[in-house]
Motif scaffolding. Structure first.
Motif, mmCIF file in Angstrom:
data_model
loop_
_atom_site.group_PDB
_atom_site.id
_atom_site.type_symbol
_atom_site.label_atom_id
_atom_site.label_comp_id
_atom_site.label_asym_id
_atom_site.label_seq_id
_atom_site.Cartn_x
_atom_site.Cartn_y
_atom_site.Cartn_z
ATOM 1 N N GLU A 109 13.927 -34.186 -18.242
ATOM 2 C CA GLU A 109 13.989 -34.624 -19.953
ATOM 3 C C GLU A 109 12.112 -34.912 -19.185
ATOM 4 O OE1 GLU A 109 15.028 -34.525 -22.077
ATOM 5 O OE2 GLU A 109 16.733 -33.387 -21.723
ATOM 6 N N SER A 165 8.652 -33.563 -20.934
ATOM 7 C CA SER A 165 8.002 -34.169 -22.020
ATOM 8 C C SER A 165 6.963 -33.834 -21.651
ATOM 9 C CB SER A 165 8.600 -35.966 -21.629
ATOM 10 O OG SER A 165 8.252 -36.382 -20.744
ATOM 11 N N LYS A 208 3.676 -32.218 -23.019
ATOM 12 C CA LYS A 208 2.063 -33.091 -23.707
ATOM 13 C C LYS A 208 0.775 -32.609 -23.103
ATOM 14 C CE LYS A 208 2.948 -37.813 -22.589
ATOM 15 N NZ LYS A 208 2.594 -38.729 -21.674
#
Length: 336
Positions: free
Chosen positions: A323, A327, A331
């Protein structure tokens, strides 16, 4: 009041998590890192604010240059020496001479600064070694018997990295005898977690997670047969071991930190695919190096002396790291 503690390599995965833990416990923490792999942002808390004052407590220092860390070491009670040159297996075996040279310089310069500061200033030094320093002859079979600390010698590491870290352990022993400064060596097995480097120089777990996140744009290739195995240990368990060592690890020689279970790279790859929820084709590239066949840790000494044992379940740790990497890729909007 807490202790004044220096963490070298404090902006890396292990270092940043350790710094946050030490600060939370009320210590005055200083960080040295040249940001080769670590990042200043790794020192941020949940609000995005650094947990230390970067102007007064962070030092961008190349530890391979002599005397550079004197001014920091002379101002602290304890030194936790994490800094070294390491990356994925392709980098380690492709740069053995330079890696060996730099790691020996980094270690000897930190140790010499501690020596010059003396016992009246420095209360203790923790050095981080590696399971890669164990003899190749104990890691060249898939029939795994957990490693014990007394098997470290006669020495025969497979890689220059393992040799360089072993040289650090030997020099630390001389330093302890010469100065009377209490020392501790923790020999880590394969650490994973976040924050981490997941680009070209990354190690196996973050590299495979990146490939899974990017799939099918990036193929899910695994280096080697997948049968090779390691004793994977989550960074939270590593930080716990370091904190316990600060309390009661002194003058006990070498202490392994890792699980007794050897997990194959094939199992790691399949678990990451499961976590991804994607229909991923796993390709094993047997033309690529895979390093030592397999290893795991007999952590009896860690349990007896430190009261330590691994707690984070592998799939839980992999899910958390997946995760985080996902992310970061989302991003940035691109691959690292």
């Amino acid at each position: 009041m807490g202790n004044r503690i220096l963490v070298t390599g404090g902006c890396g995965m292990i270092g940043s998590n350790l710094v946050k833990r030490l600060v939370k416990e009320g210590n005055d923490v200083y960080v040295i890192d040249n940001l080769w792999r670590g990042k200043l942002e790794y020192l941020n808390d949940e609000t995005g604010k650094p947990v230390i004052d970067l102007d007064t407590h962070f030092f961008n220092i190349d530890l391979s240059v002599g005397n550079e860390c004197d001014r920091v070491v002379f101002n602290v009670d304890y030194v936790i020496h994490l800094a070294d040159i390491v990356a994925g297996i392709d980098y380690v075996f492709g740069n053995q001479g330079e890696l060996f040279r730099l790691n020996n310089l980094i270690n000897t310069h930190v140790f010499n600064s501690v020596r010059k500061a003396g016992k009246d200033r420095v209360k203790g030094l923790i050095y981080v070694g590696t399971a890669c320093s164990f003899p190749l002859t104990r890691q060249n079979s898939l029939d795994v018997v957990p490693l014990k600390e007394e098997e470290l010698f006669p020495a025969l590491p497979e890689s220059a990295y393992g040799w360089s870290k072993l040289m650090g352990q030997i020099e630390l022993g001389f330093l302890e005898k010469e100065t009377g400064i209490p020392c501790c060596t923790l020999m880590f097995h394969n650490v994973y977690g976040s924050p981490c480097d997941y680009g070209e120089r990354s190690q196996v777990i973050p590299a495979l997670i990146r490939k899974a996140v990017n799939y099918p744009k990036e193929p899910f290739n695994v280096w080697g047969s997948g049968s090779q195995g390691r004793a994977f240990i989550h960074v939270d368990d590593i930080v716990e071991a370091l904190c316990l060592a600060l309390e009661k690890g002194w003058e006990h020689g070498y202490i392994q930190i890792g699980p007794s279970v050897c997990t194959s790279i094939k199992e790691i790859a399949e678990t990451i695919v499961k976590i991804s929820g994607k229909n991923i084709e796993i390709v094993y590239d047997t033309t690529k190096p895979e390093g030592d066949k397999a290893r795991s840790a007999d952590y009896t000494k860690a349990k007896t002396i430190l009261g330590w044992e691994p707690k984070v379940a592998l799939e839980d740790g992999l899910r958390q790291q997946y995760e985080w990497v996902k992310s970061q890729i989302e991003k940035s909007g691109c691959n690292q």
